[in-house]
Design a protein around this motif. Structure first.
Motif, short mmCIF file in Angstrom:
data_model
loop_
_atom_site.label_atom_id
_atom_site.label_comp_id
_atom_site.label_asym_id
_atom_site.label_seq_id
_atom_site.Cartn_x
_atom_site.Cartn_y
_atom_site.Cartn_z
N VAL A 101 -22.17 -80.79 -28.40
CA VAL A 101 -21.43 -81.96 -27.93
C VAL A 101 -20.27 -82.25 -28.88
O VAL A 101 -20.47 -82.37 -30.10
CB VAL A 101 -22.33 -83.21 -27.85
CG1 VAL A 101 -21.55 -84.40 -27.29
CG2 VAL A 101 -23.56 -82.93 -26.99
N ALA A 173 -23.41 -87.59 -18.31
CA ALA A 173 -22.84 -86.28 -18.67
C ALA A 173 -23.88 -85.41 -19.38
O ALA A 173 -23.98 -84.22 -19.11
CB ALA A 173 -21.61 -86.48 -19.55
N ALA A 177 -25.34 -81.97 -18.10
CA ALA A 177 -25.21 -80.79 -18.97
C ALA A 177 -26.54 -80.07 -19.09
O ALA A 177 -26.62 -78.83 -19.06
CB ALA A 177 -24.68 -81.21 -20.33
N LEU A 185 -20.25 -79.56 -24.16
CA LEU A 185 -19.87 -80.80 -23.48
C LEU A 185 -18.75 -81.47 -24.29
O LEU A 185 -18.94 -81.81 -25.46
CB LEU A 185 -21.09 -81.73 -23.38
CG LEU A 185 -20.86 -83.13 -22.80
CD1 LEU A 185 -20.38 -83.06 -21.35
CD2 LEU A 185 -22.15 -83.96 -22.89
N CYS A 187 -16.27 -84.59 -24.70
CA CYS A 187 -16.28 -86.00 -24.28
C CYS A 187 -15.01 -86.73 -24.69
O CYS A 187 -14.69 -86.84 -25.88
CB CYS A 187 -17.46 -86.73 -24.91
SG CYS A 187 -19.04 -85.91 -24.64
#
Ligand code: GDP
Length: 300
Positions: A101, A173, A177, A185, A187
Motif C-alpha cells: 500500500v 479499496a 484489493a 494499491l 491511494c
C-alpha cells in the motif's frame, strides 16, 4: 537520454553558468567563489547548502592544491553527488507477502494524480496488478481525474461519491484489493493545506484503517512536491512532512524549471529520500531518482 532532456532548463541555469565561470575566470580566488555562490543560489540550491558546499570546495581545493578552475568541475560534481546521496534511497519498500500500500500526500496541483498514474503504469509494466483508491473526495474533479488516469493506464479505481469519508474509500479499496489479488494499491488523498489539523486527522484515520486491514501498511507514504515552486516546495515539505509519517519524496515538473537545485536543498534539509522525479506530463515521464545519474545528466 531522458534525464538530460528533462533537466535541460536546470542545465542551462546551473551547469552552463558554472562552466562559463570556470572558462572565464580560470583562477580559483575569492571572486570565483562569490560568483559560484550566486549561481548556485540562483538555481535554488538553498543558502545553507550553498555555504556548506563552498566550504567543502575550499577545503578540497586546499587539500588537493588545485589552482586551475578547470580542475574544479569534477570536484564539484563529486560534492553534489555526496550531498544528494542517501543510504536509505533504495527504491520503494514493497510488501513481499501481500498487498503493498502506497499513500500519496501533497498540496493540490503539485502533480499527485499524475504521479499516481505514472507509477501505476510502471508497476503494470513490471507485471504487477495495480488498483487505485480515490481518497481525495474533497477537491472537485479529483475522482474523475484519477479515473482518467486509470483508463489511460488500464487499472481500476475504487471510489465513492465526492464528499464522502476518505477512510471509508480506503476500507473499500483494501477489501477490493484483497478480493482481486492486487499487488499494489496506490491511494490518493486530499491536499488542502488551509485546514491542516483536519487534514492530519483525516490522514491518521486513513492510516488506522489501512493498518488494521493490512498489518505493516502503508508501506510508503510519498509526499509529492512541485519543483517549479523552488524554496516553497521545501517549506511545504517541512510544514507538512514532519507530522504526516512521510517516508519519501517525489519531485515533479523538474522539466519545467531552472530551479532543479531544489533537489539538493531538499536532500540537505530534510532527512527524506527522493524516490522519484517527474520529467513531463506523460505516462513514461517518471524516473527513479539516482544521485549519480542526476548529477551526471546535469554535467554531461
Ligand atoms: P494534483 O492536484 O496534485 O493531483 O496535480 P495533477 O496531477 O493534476 O497535476 C497538476 C498539473 O501538473 C497537470 O497539468 C499535470 O499534467 C502537471 N504535471 C504533473 N507532473 C508533471 C511533470 O513531471 N512535468 C510537467 N511538465 N507537468 C507535470
Amino acid at each position: 537520454n531522458v534525464f538530460k532532456d528533462g533537466l535541460s532548463k536546470t542545465r542551462t541555469a546551473l551547469v552552463e553558468k558554472v562552466q562559463d565561470l570556470i572558462t572565464r575566470r580560470k583562477k580559483i580566488d575569492e571572486d570565483f567563489y562569490e560568483e559560484l555562490e550566486e549561481i548556485l543560489i540562483g538555481a535554488d540550491v538553498g543558502v545553507n547548502t550553498v555555504m556548506k558546499l563552498i566550504d567543502d570546495l575550499r577545503s578540497e581545493v586546499r587539500k588537493r592544491k588545485i589552482e586551475d578552475a578547470a580542475e574544479l568541475q569534477p570536484v564539484l560534481s563529486e560534492k553534489l553527488i555526496g550531498l544528494l546521496r542517501s543510504e536509505e534511497n533504495t527504491g520503494l519498500q514493497m510488501n513481499k507477502d501481500g498487498i503493498t500500500v502506497i499513500l500519496f500526500v501533497g498540496v493540490n496541483g503539485v502533480g499527485k494524480t499524475t504521479t499516481i498514474g505514472k507509477l501505476a503504469h510502471r508497476f503494470k509494466q513490471e507485471g504487477k496488478k495495480v488498483l487505485l483508491a480515490a481518497g481525495d473526495t474533497f477537491r472537485a474533479g479529483a475522482i474523475e481525474q484519477l479515473e482518467v488516469w486509470g483508463q489511460r493506464v488500464g487499472v481500476d479505481v475504487i471510489k465513492q461519491q465526492s464528499g464522502s469519508d476518505p477512510a471509508a474509500v480506503m476500507f473499500d479499496a483494501v477489501q477490493a484489493a484483497k478480493q482481486r489479488g492486487v499487488d499494489v494499491l496506490l491511494c490518493d488523498t486530499a491536499g488542502r493545506l488551509q485546514n491542516k489539523s483536519n487534514l492530519m486527522d483525516e490522514l491518521n484515520k486513513i492510516y488506522r484503517v489501512i493498518q488494521r486491514e493490512i498489518p505493516g501498511a502503508p508501506h510508503e507514504v510519498l509526499m509529492v512536491l512541485d519543483a517549479t515552486t523552488g524554496q516553497n516546495a521545501l517549506s511545504q515539505a517541512k510544514l507538512f512532512g514532519e507530522k504526516s509519517g512521510v517516508t519519501g519524496l517525489v519531485l515533479t515538473k523538474l522539466d519545467g524549471t531552472a530551479k532543479g537545485g531544489i533537489v539538493i536543498a531538499i536532500r540537505q534539509e530534510l532527512n527524506l529520500p527522493v524516490k522519484y522525479i517527474g520529467l513531463g506530463e506523460k505516462m513514461d515521464d517518471l524516473q527513479e531518482f539516482d544521485s549519480e545519474q542526476f548529477v551526471h545528466a546535469l554535467f554531461a
